[in-house]
Design a protein around this motif. Sequence first.
Motif, PDB file in Angstrom:
ATOM      1  N   HIS A  97       0.831  -1.208   0.000  1.00  0.00           N
ATOM      2  CA  HIS A  97       0.000   0.000   0.000  1.00  0.00           C
ATOM      3  C   HIS A  97       0.862   1.253   0.000  1.00  0.00           C
ATOM      4  O   HIS A  97       1.924   1.308   0.633  1.00  0.00           O
ATOM      5  CB  HIS A  97      -1.017   0.006   1.145  1.00  0.00           C
ATOM      6  N   ASP A 129       6.260   0.755   6.874  1.00  0.00           N
ATOM      7  CA  ASP A 129       4.851   0.366   6.668  1.00  0.00           C
ATOM      8  C   ASP A 129       4.242   1.265   5.602  1.00  0.00           C
ATOM      9  O   ASP A 129       3.674   2.279   5.919  1.00  0.00           O
ATOM     10  CB  ASP A 129       4.075   0.489   7.981  1.00  0.00           C
ATOM     11  N   MET A 130       4.299   0.843   4.346  1.00  0.00           N
ATOM     12  CA  MET A 130       5.079  -0.257   3.833  1.00  0.00           C
ATOM     13  C   MET A 130       5.669   0.105   2.482  1.00  0.00           C
ATOM     14  O   MET A 130       5.669  -0.664   1.546  1.00  0.00           O
ATOM     15  CB  MET A 130       4.233  -1.552   3.768  1.00  0.00           C
ATOM     16  N   GLU A 163      -5.074   1.466   2.240  1.00  0.00           N
ATOM     17  CA  GLU A 163      -5.074   0.293   3.141  1.00  0.00           C
ATOM     18  C   GLU A 163      -5.330   0.704   4.579  1.00  0.00           C
ATOM     19  O   GLU A 163      -5.992  -0.001   5.332  1.00  0.00           O
ATOM     20  CB  GLU A 163      -3.740  -0.455   3.042  1.00  0.00           C
ATOM     21  N   GLU A 164      -4.790   1.867   4.947  1.00  0.00           N
ATOM     22  CA  GLU A 164      -4.852   2.267   6.361  1.00  0.00           C
ATOM     23  C   GLU A 164      -6.265   2.643   6.801  1.00  0.00           C
ATOM     24  O   GLU A 164      -6.510   2.844   7.986  1.00  0.00           O
ATOM     25  CB  GLU A 164      -3.892   3.443   6.623  1.00  0.00           C
ATOM     26  N   GLU A 191       2.170  -7.320   3.442  1.00  0.00           N
ATOM     27  CA  GLU A 191       2.899  -6.878   4.625  1.00  0.00           C
ATOM     28  C   GLU A 191       2.728  -7.807   5.829  1.00  0.00           C
ATOM     29  O   GLU A 191       1.929  -8.731   5.821  1.00  0.00           O
ATOM     30  CB  GLU A 191       2.434  -5.471   5.006  1.00  0.00           C
TER      31      GLU A 191
HETATM   32 ZN   LIG Z   1       0.729  -1.363   6.446  1.00  0.00          ZN
END
Ligand SMILES: [Zn+2]
Length: 456
Positions: A97, A129-130, A163-164, A191
Amino acid sequence: MTAERWTEAADGSSGEVGSGGDVVDLLSTLIRFDTTNWGRGRSAGERKAATWIADRLAAAGWSPLVLARDDAPERANVVLRVPGSDRARPALLVHGHLDVVPAAPDDWSVEPFAGVVEDGYVWGRGAADMKDMCAASLATLLRWAGDGVQPERDVVFAFLADEEAGGRYGARWLVRADASLFAGVEAAIGESGGMFRWLRHGDRSARCYPVGTAERGSMHLRLTARGAAGHASRPGPTSAVTLLIDVLHRLAHHRWPMHLSPPVRAQLAGTAEALGLAVDLDTEAGVEACLELLGHAADVAKFTVRASTTPTMLDAGYKVNVIPGVATAEVDVRCPPGFADQLEATLPGLIGDTVEYEFTSHSLPISAPMDGPWFEAIQDAVHRADPKAVVIPYCMGGGTDAKAFAPLGIAGYGFAPLGEDPQGRIRQGVHGVDERVPVASLRWGERVLDDFLRHV
Ligand SMILES: [Zn+2]
């Protein structure tokens, strides 16, 4: 949806924006794109980072797709399918991501979006991340283009938005909008796994790479209590606040039964074996003793052996002497693989009927095979680079984009390789301050990723 086929750099350049194909330079440049995701649809946007990646890929001769929702062109994703030499074989997805969680610069010792390379680390929000994995994937693709490498099977690379905050502009949206992007894909790597760590117990130690083969389910529960509003000097038998507190007390203190899912069992058994320790995983007392014995080496297992219901947000009232008519709370619910039915059967009784409740998000646990060719290929790739290490499956406490791909029948593995740093540096600061990844770990990881993708 908008889907643009990227065949040359958008600005007409060769795509040489700031760096060559070196993974450290690529990561440093990626960090300089502020892709902050504040959640609830608010974001700095991933498009600049996405189009930079697409430019680099196009300049190398690939034709990636840049995809975004019509209503959110700034939330762009990049997808590229590299055809394998044997297209009949099941395909593999490599996903990373591009968005990052917010960073408050005042708390950091470096500027979080400067891509600083110093003291053997790449620093910045997203370093661990990431964007590290995104940079390693990109470096691999640029090398393959230069060397004319063709993998044995189709490999789909996805650089994803959002993604977050649950993937409504990224993985989840892509799966719904055009599942054909992932046609033939049987497994994915992403991840939360493949990072070197020492297992230690007393004077024993073992080199270890944990690989995510499962993720707990994560559900968010909203509770709403209603009662008579009024003057706080004349309380009634129940108020919204009191009703809510009673329910939250039950949820917060509920001791969920132990549920030792196969990935957590494999993790505990593998860790104990690597350290030469005897454990009994057939009884609850045995598992508790094992967790105690392994301590830090058991990592996240102490959380993943059971469900949890954790109140995290409360909202009620506007003045201390006024009883409010409504009180609400949000509860973070986590569910081990194989426990969803039991969890959902137990929750209504635990909540009772004095408050209303609804799930504001609901992702079931997922798990991928721990035997079979995919896990074996991961193991083999690690062993080629670090023959003495153990590769141990584990169940993630949280969730990743792998959950979004699971409905397509794609087995998700947490494998974003990072090696040991010779000076003992470790990646740090994920979602916190001074996020950074050791340069040596990153370079090792990139080599292992490339090697894995050529051989899988
Ligand atoms: Zn992540």
